[in-house]
Scaffold this motif. Sequence first.
Motif, PDB file in Angstrom:
ATOM      1  N   GLU A  11     -64.656  47.609 -80.093  1.00 51.84           N
ATOM      2  CA  GLU A  11     -66.063  47.610 -80.499  1.00 51.84           C
ATOM      3  C   GLU A  11     -66.499  46.176 -80.745  1.00 51.84           C
ATOM      4  O   GLU A  11     -65.870  45.454 -81.523  1.00 51.84           O
ATOM      5  N   ASP A  12     -67.568  45.751 -80.071  1.00 53.97           N
ATOM      6  CA  ASP A  12     -68.014  44.364 -80.214  1.00 53.97           C
ATOM      7  C   ASP A  12     -69.438  44.259 -80.755  1.00 53.97           C
ATOM      8  O   ASP A  12     -70.097  43.237 -80.588  1.00 53.97           O
ATOM      9  N   SER A  13     -69.907  45.308 -81.439  1.00 58.02           N
ATOM     10  CA  SER A  13     -71.270  45.295 -81.968  1.00 58.02           C
ATOM     11  C   SER A  13     -71.345  44.885 -83.432  1.00 58.02           C
ATOM     12  O   SER A  13     -72.436  44.679 -83.962  1.00 58.02           O
ATOM     13  N   TYR A  14     -70.202  44.775 -84.117  1.00 61.97           N
ATOM     14  CA  TYR A  14     -70.206  44.413 -85.533  1.00 61.97           C
ATOM     15  C   TYR A  14     -70.331  42.912 -85.718  1.00 61.97           C
ATOM     16  O   TYR A  14     -69.882  42.129 -84.871  1.00 61.97           O
ATOM     17  N   LEU A  15     -70.902  42.506 -86.854  1.00 60.37           N
ATOM     18  CA  LEU A  15     -70.935  41.099 -87.209  1.00 60.37           C
ATOM     19  C   LEU A  15     -69.503  40.609 -87.427  1.00 60.37           C
ATOM     20  O   LEU A  15     -68.710  41.263 -88.090  1.00 60.37           O
ATOM     21  N   GLY A  16     -69.189  39.454 -86.858  1.00 60.51           N
ATOM     22  CA  GLY A  16     -67.846  38.901 -87.024  1.00 60.51           C
ATOM     23  C   GLY A  16     -67.098  38.862 -85.720  1.00 60.51           C
ATOM     24  O   GLY A  16     -67.414  38.058 -84.841  1.00 60.51           O
ATOM     25  N   VAL A  17     -66.129  39.738 -85.562  1.00 61.66           N
ATOM     26  CA  VAL A  17     -65.251  39.694 -84.405  1.00 61.66           C
ATOM     27  C   VAL A  17     -65.238  41.025 -83.666  1.00 61.66           C
ATOM     28  O   VAL A  17     -65.688  42.049 -84.183  1.00 61.66           O
ATOM     29  N   THR A  18     -64.702  41.008 -82.445  1.00 62.07           N
ATOM     30  CA  THR A  18     -64.444  42.239 -81.703  1.00 62.07           C
ATOM     31  C   THR A  18     -63.232  42.926 -82.309  1.00 62.07           C
ATOM     32  O   THR A  18     -62.185  42.296 -82.481  1.00 62.07           O
ATOM     33  N   VAL A  19     -63.366  44.195 -82.643  1.00 66.65           N
ATOM     34  CA  VAL A  19     -62.271  44.944 -83.256  1.00 66.65           C
ATOM     35  C   VAL A  19     -61.739  45.968 -82.259  1.00 66.65           C
ATOM     36  O   VAL A  19     -62.415  46.338 -81.299  1.00 66.65           O
ATOM     37  N   GLY A  20     -60.497  46.406 -82.492  1.00 66.35           N
ATOM     38  CA  GLY A  20     -59.873  47.374 -81.602  1.00 66.35           C
ATOM     39  C   GLY A  20     -59.217  48.501 -82.378  1.00 66.35           C
ATOM     40  O   GLY A  20     -59.017  48.409 -83.591  1.00 66.35           O
ATOM     41  N   ALA A  21     -58.892  49.569 -81.669  1.00 65.76           N
ATOM     42  CA  ALA A  21     -58.196  50.698 -82.284  1.00 65.76           C
ATOM     43  C   ALA A  21     -57.364  51.414 -81.235  1.00 65.76           C
ATOM     44  O   ALA A  21     -57.784  51.557 -80.076  1.00 65.76           O
ATOM     45  N   MET A  22     -56.163  51.831 -81.643  1.00 67.08           N
ATOM     46  CA  MET A  22     -55.286  52.638 -80.807  1.00 67.08           C
ATOM     47  C   MET A  22     -54.992  53.928 -81.564  1.00 67.08           C
ATOM     48  O   MET A  22     -54.413  53.895 -82.651  1.00 67.08           O
ATOM     49  N   VAL A  23     -55.423  55.045 -80.999  1.00 68.40           N
ATOM     50  CA  VAL A  23     -55.302  56.341 -81.659  1.00 68.40           C
ATOM     51  C   VAL A  23     -54.135  57.100 -81.040  1.00 68.40           C
ATOM     52  O   VAL A  23     -54.210  57.554 -79.893  1.00 68.40           O
ATOM     53  N   PHE A  24     -53.048  57.236 -81.808  1.00 69.61           N
ATOM     54  CA  PHE A  24     -51.826  57.875 -81.337  1.00 69.61           C
ATOM     55  C   PHE A  24     -51.482  59.070 -82.223  1.00 69.61           C
ATOM     56  O   PHE A  24     -52.116  59.291 -83.266  1.00 69.61           O
ATOM     57  N   THR A  25     -50.484  59.818 -81.849  1.00 73.06           N
ATOM     58  CA  THR A  25     -50.123  61.023 -82.598  1.00 73.06           C
ATOM     59  C   THR A  25     -49.614  60.708 -83.999  1.00 73.06           C
ATOM     60  O   THR A  25     -49.756  61.509 -84.922  1.00 73.06           O
ATOM     61  N   HIS A  26     -49.023  59.524 -84.180  1.00 72.17           N
ATOM     62  CA  HIS A  26     -48.519  59.152 -85.492  1.00 72.17           C
ATOM     63  C   HIS A  26     -49.627  58.600 -86.389  1.00 72.17           C
ATOM     64  O   HIS A  26     -49.502  58.583 -87.619  1.00 72.17           O
ATOM     65  N   GLY A  27     -50.726  58.144 -85.781  1.00 74.30           N
ATOM     66  CA  GLY A  27     -51.827  57.587 -86.558  1.00 74.30           C
ATOM     67  C   GLY A  27     -52.600  56.557 -85.759  1.00 74.30           C
ATOM     68  O   GLY A  27     -52.465  56.463 -84.534  1.00 74.30           O
ATOM     69  N   VAL A  28     -53.392  55.762 -86.442  1.00 73.76           N
ATOM     70  CA  VAL A  28     -54.255  54.776 -85.818  1.00 73.76           C
ATOM     71  C   VAL A  28     -53.737  53.370 -86.120  1.00 73.76           C
ATOM     72  O   VAL A  28     -53.414  53.043 -87.265  1.00 73.76           O
ATOM     73  N   ILE A  29     -53.661  52.544 -85.089  1.00 72.85           N
ATOM     74  CA  ILE A  29     -53.395  51.116 -85.254  1.00 72.85           C
ATOM     75  C   ILE A  29     -54.709  50.389 -85.009  1.00 72.85           C
ATOM     76  O   ILE A  29     -55.237  50.410 -83.891  1.00 72.85           O
ATOM     77  N   ALA A  30     -55.263  49.801 -86.067  1.00 78.28           N
ATOM     78  CA  ALA A  30     -56.516  49.049 -85.945  1.00 78.28           C
ATOM     79  C   ALA A  30     -56.197  47.579 -85.705  1.00 78.28           C
ATOM     80  O   ALA A  30     -55.178  47.065 -86.180  1.00 78.28           O
ATOM     81  N   ILE A  31     -57.075  46.916 -84.978  1.00 80.26           N
ATOM     82  CA  ILE A  31     -56.914  45.487 -84.707  1.00 80.26           C
ATOM     83  C   ILE A  31     -58.119  44.754 -85.270  1.00 80.26           C
ATOM     84  O   ILE A  31     -59.244  44.927 -84.800  1.00 80.26           O
ATOM     85  N   ASP A  32     -57.875  43.974 -86.313  1.00 88.50           N
ATOM     86  CA  ASP A  32     -58.899  43.213 -87.017  1.00 88.50           C
ATOM     87  C   ASP A  32     -59.914  44.143 -87.703  1.00 88.50           C
ATOM     88  O   ASP A  32     -59.943  45.348 -87.465  1.00 88.50           O
ATOM     89  N   ALA A  33     -60.730  43.548 -88.559  1.00 87.14           N
ATOM     90  CA  ALA A  33     -61.701  44.310 -89.342  1.00 87.14           C
ATOM     91  C   ALA A  33     -63.079  43.692 -89.209  1.00 87.14           C
ATOM     92  O   ALA A  33     -63.217  42.467 -89.152  1.00 87.14           O
ATOM     93  N   PRO A  34     -64.129  44.518 -89.173  1.00 91.16           N
ATOM     94  CA  PRO A  34     -65.481  43.958 -89.213  1.00 91.16           C
ATOM     95  C   PRO A  34     -65.680  43.148 -90.491  1.00 91.16           C
ATOM     96  O   PRO A  34     -65.065  43.424 -91.522  1.00 91.16           O
ATOM     97  N   LEU A  35     -66.563  42.166 -90.431  1.00 88.33           N
ATOM     98  CA  LEU A  35     -66.782  41.286 -91.565  1.00 88.33           C
ATOM     99  C   LEU A  35     -67.432  42.000 -92.745  1.00 88.33           C
ATOM    100  O   LEU A  35     -66.970  41.911 -93.882  1.00 88.33           O
ATOM    101  N   ARG A  36     -68.508  42.710 -92.491  1.00 86.78           N
ATOM    102  CA  ARG A  36     -69.242  43.367 -93.564  1.00 86.78           C
ATOM    103  C   ARG A  36     -68.524  44.632 -94.013  1.00 86.78           C
ATOM    104  O   ARG A  36     -68.025  45.401 -93.190  1.00 86.78           O
ATOM    105  N   ALA A  37     -68.493  44.845 -95.330  1.00 87.30           N
ATOM    106  CA  ALA A  37     -67.802  46.013 -95.870  1.00 87.30           C
ATOM    107  C   ALA A  37     -68.398  47.303 -95.333  1.00 87.30           C
ATOM    108  O   ALA A  37     -67.666  48.256 -95.013  1.00 87.30           O
ATOM    109  N   GLU A  38     -69.722  47.367 -95.206  1.00 81.45           N
ATOM    110  CA  GLU A  38     -70.343  48.589 -94.693  1.00 81.45           C
ATOM    111  C   GLU A  38     -69.964  48.845 -93.240  1.00 81.45           C
ATOM    112  O   GLU A  38     -69.796  50.001 -92.822  1.00 81.45           O
TER     113      GLU A  38
END
Length: 291
Positions: A11-38
Amino acid sequence: MQQIEQGIYFEDSYLGVTVGAMVFTHGVIAIDAPLRAEDARSWRSAMNNYRGGSNRLLVSLDAHADRTLGTRALECTIVAHQKAAQVFRNRPTIFKGLSVETGAVWETYSDAIGMRWVPPDITFSDKMTLHWGGPEVILEHQPGPTPGSIWVVIPDARTVFVGDSVVINQPPFLAQADFTVWTESLGFLLKEYSDYKIVSGRGGLAAPEDIRNLQKMLKVASEEIGQMAASNTEPEAIQDLATRLLHKYSASPKLRDLFATRLRYGLYQCYIRRFLPANVISQPDLEEEEQ
């Protein structure tokens, strides 16, 4: 939320950086976090809407404030390189900002001051492999932009997240740059990952031309800084180089001001760090706030 391969998104629409996510059977691996808490809470909710396992892990691609200030809102275990983790040891618990403008995105977000840092829970030195019920996920140390920069490689999905090793349509962060190592890593990226989808840390999917343009820019910056040092040019003259490099980027007036600040600060810090080390002002958090 854009799908790259089955279960892999960015996802590249958030303020800050492009973030990523990998959704697997064991859970989610997120890559980086959006800058704003909301935005971070919105991103967490979006990841939860996909049918993965209940566990959640966050990988920080470096220690930059733009990608780490929002990690608290994701409420999960954090993994980062050990050199990125060292940066957190010198930080106060509550983010107080810097006394100098660096051209980072967080400087455009007034609520950044007062946010609470969350240091990494798990660190590694060279390489780390994750098995979360999906394809193998490899975390690789790839210094260049900063000593603690890493890439996330998913070989079976032919996908690699490269953080600030590649930025699109904007100048890179140079204050902690190792030009030689960085340029070599970009060559390695073009050669070894030529058939991969390359996700930039700022700008989404990167094309080979984006990487080559960055290589050219780094070469010019390195050579000109070297020439300035050889002729004993005062580091304040870096303004002229920053102005010339800025012409390579098209942006709105507001962004151009931000980019100009980023280039001036990064080039100045690189110059004095490489050639006038005795004059470098001590900044414990330089690895992240330089950006």
